[in-house]
Design an enzyme around this catalytic site. Sequence first.
Site, mmCIF file in Angstrom:
data_model
loop_
_atom_site.group_PDB
_atom_site.id
_atom_site.type_symbol
_atom_site.label_atom_id
_atom_site.label_comp_id
_atom_site.label_asym_id
_atom_site.label_seq_id
_atom_site.Cartn_x
_atom_site.Cartn_y
_atom_site.Cartn_z
ATOM 1 N N GLU A 47 0.822 -1.220 0.000
ATOM 2 C CA GLU A 47 0.000 0.000 0.000
ATOM 3 C C GLU A 47 0.858 1.275 0.000
ATOM 4 O O GLU A 47 0.433 2.286 -0.559
ATOM 5 C CB GLU A 47 -0.938 0.006 1.212
ATOM 6 C CG GLU A 47 -2.064 -1.010 1.137
ATOM 7 C CD GLU A 47 -1.716 -2.351 1.739
ATOM 8 O OE1 GLU A 47 -2.608 -3.220 1.850
ATOM 9 O OE2 GLU A 47 -0.532 -2.528 2.119
ATOM 10 N N PHE A 109 -12.266 -6.663 13.554
ATOM 11 C CA PHE A 109 -11.129 -7.122 12.753
ATOM 12 C C PHE A 109 -10.732 -6.059 11.731
ATOM 13 O O PHE A 109 -11.565 -5.553 10.999
ATOM 14 C CB PHE A 109 -11.505 -8.422 12.035
ATOM 15 C CG PHE A 109 -10.429 -8.944 11.126
ATOM 16 C CD1 PHE A 109 -9.219 -9.389 11.630
ATOM 17 C CD2 PHE A 109 -10.625 -8.979 9.754
ATOM 18 C CE1 PHE A 109 -8.224 -9.859 10.789
ATOM 19 C CE2 PHE A 109 -9.630 -9.447 8.898
ATOM 20 C CZ PHE A 109 -8.429 -9.886 9.430
ATOM 21 N N GLN A 110 -9.457 -5.703 11.734
ATOM 22 C CA GLN A 110 -8.878 -4.702 10.841
ATOM 23 C C GLN A 110 -9.567 -3.343 10.950
ATOM 24 O O GLN A 110 -9.677 -2.603 9.983
ATOM 25 C CB GLN A 110 -8.893 -5.191 9.382
ATOM 26 C CG GLN A 110 -7.913 -6.335 9.135
ATOM 27 C CD GLN A 110 -7.716 -6.661 7.674
ATOM 28 O OE1 GLN A 110 -8.592 -6.415 6.841
ATOM 29 N NE2 GLN A 110 -6.561 -7.234 7.357
ATOM 30 N N LYS A 159 -17.950 -0.374 4.993
ATOM 31 C CA LYS A 159 -18.387 -1.438 4.083
ATOM 32 C C LYS A 159 -19.898 -1.435 3.879
ATOM 33 O O LYS A 159 -20.390 -1.663 2.761
ATOM 34 C CB LYS A 159 -17.939 -2.800 4.633
ATOM 35 C CG LYS A 159 -18.030 -3.928 3.627
ATOM 36 C CD LYS A 159 -17.340 -5.185 4.146
ATOM 37 C CE LYS A 159 -17.340 -6.285 3.096
ATOM 38 N NZ LYS A 159 -16.638 -7.499 3.597
ATOM 39 N N MET A 471 24.284 9.091 3.015
ATOM 40 C CA MET A 471 24.178 10.402 3.638
ATOM 41 C C MET A 471 24.421 10.314 5.140
ATOM 42 O O MET A 471 25.076 11.188 5.737
ATOM 43 C CB MET A 471 22.811 11.027 3.350
ATOM 44 C CG MET A 471 22.714 12.477 3.765
ATOM 45 S SD MET A 471 23.860 13.565 2.871
ATOM 46 C CE MET A 471 22.903 13.898 1.385
#
Length: 584
Positions: A47, A109-110, A159, A471
């Site tokens: 993602e 969940f999630q 949802k 760096m």
Amino acid sequence: MNGARWLARALVAEGVDTLFGYPGGAIMPFYDALHDSDLKHVLVRHEQGAAFAANGYARASGRVGVCVATSGPGASNLVTGIADAMLDSVPMVVITGQVATPLMGTDAFQELDVFGMTMPIVKHSFLVRRVEDMPRVVAEAFRIARSGRPGPVLIDFPKDVQVADASALPLHVPSPIDDIPRPADASLHAALALVSQARRPVVYGGGGIALGNAVDVFRDFVNATRIPTVLTLRGLGALPPDNPLNLGMLGMHGTRAANLAVQECDLLIVVGARFDDRATGKLAEFAPNARVIHMDPDACEIGKLRHADAAVNGDMATALKALTLPCAAHVHGRHAIPRREWLETCLQRARDHAPRYDAPGETVYAPALLRRLSEIAPDAVVACDVGQHQMWVAQHWRFQQPRQHLTSGALGAMGFGLPAALGAQMQAPGARVVCVSGDGSFLMNVQELATLARYRLPVKIVLLDNQALGMVRQWQELFFEKRYSEIDLSDNPDFVALAAAFGIQALHVERAGDVEAALQALMDAPGPALLHVAIDQKANVWPLVPPNHNNAQMMDGEPAQAEADSTSTPTPPGTENPSHAIPA
């Protein structure tokens, strides 16, 4: 017609043609709607890659980039890319799935509070609780993302709202973008008065020039007034590199000509820049003798870090047009002779301190390679990761337009380059797109090689490999008494074999004499290709303004520094013991 299908059609109505995302449970109804949609979805492999790809798409095109993820870890993986868009003013709309509204707040969940989690890093957030709110939310999200100072907007999409009946909703109609107001006449008069009095003026241009669609009028202003000009990292390309008035980038790794001009000027004309700490060095000693004209459409930036003697808030293109001819008239005014002397001083410094590319030895000198590639592909869009290679690109690539240069400026996010290049290629399939990365940054989103291979995107990757976090190593060398801590990447994989495992052609070069042929082979390769470049681990980026120093106190090194022993590190003027300096 449910909420998800309505949203897919609304995105098309907003002019969206490409999405970057990764499916999951809470966003699955939307992905079902994409099955019958005209939208092109690019399946990334992480993602964060989706957010950076949408970011690169938007930076290169000026259009709104769109990314999609599911709830929970899908949404949290977008956060770095959202923050990058916010800090660099990139227009994005971020769509996340969310658990059904009855489950919200139950630790389902999630489930994550992505609305609250992203609030500091977006222009606005929407949590859609009713399908009837969709027309207002989508129109507002795109309007806000595009308007004024662009930025990311979040739509959190539960949802149950995605599957709710949307048959009664009207066809989507985009909202008009808010016009940026014209600057007040009084502010333009104040600016003109300062220009008329100045003997040593400098123009300081930033990323806002491209965001404000003011590139052409900015160039007209500089050419008409013949005022020496310096640019920020994100302002590069606003003035062509072959324009003699272009003194280059200012700041921590800016040119000596640019930094000295700013430090000695008596008037600083700031156009779409924000006095970032990497540009100003020690702010209290930045342009100490200069009065300031600050042009910016965002009133919050004017006076935030430096008092503006003339605050020109509003549309910068309008302001520059209004000031060009009156300011040009002052070129031949009462201070014409000192202004000519000042201009010649600035131009002579630029000639005296022009970068050299004749590094001794047989190893590859990265600045010379990048300069040569910019000559081979002058029209290329370049997406950089973050580190030494990012600064070498800024210093040595000859950008003709600002939107050719895609770089994570304010956030400095490693892992940006490859997915941003992917997004830039998707917005212009026929464009030449180059990703310049380092061995540290590249492995942060290396999985997007699979995305390049799947869609056969002809991105060309230049991977500069010094087997270190370059760096960080440079700063530890200079400011931490060479106490090297966790910068060793000598166990890197075989990058050529790694690319081949993804089905991507790869080449290797380690000798300066082989660079020309390798670059030609890279750019001539069909489809995606990678050039692995072995460079000296001791190579440093020069010049360098040490922390807590002003921009006139530059450490410098010759091209031979890459070949020299690190004990020969020069000491900056006025710094008896640079090892006591601490990085910001």
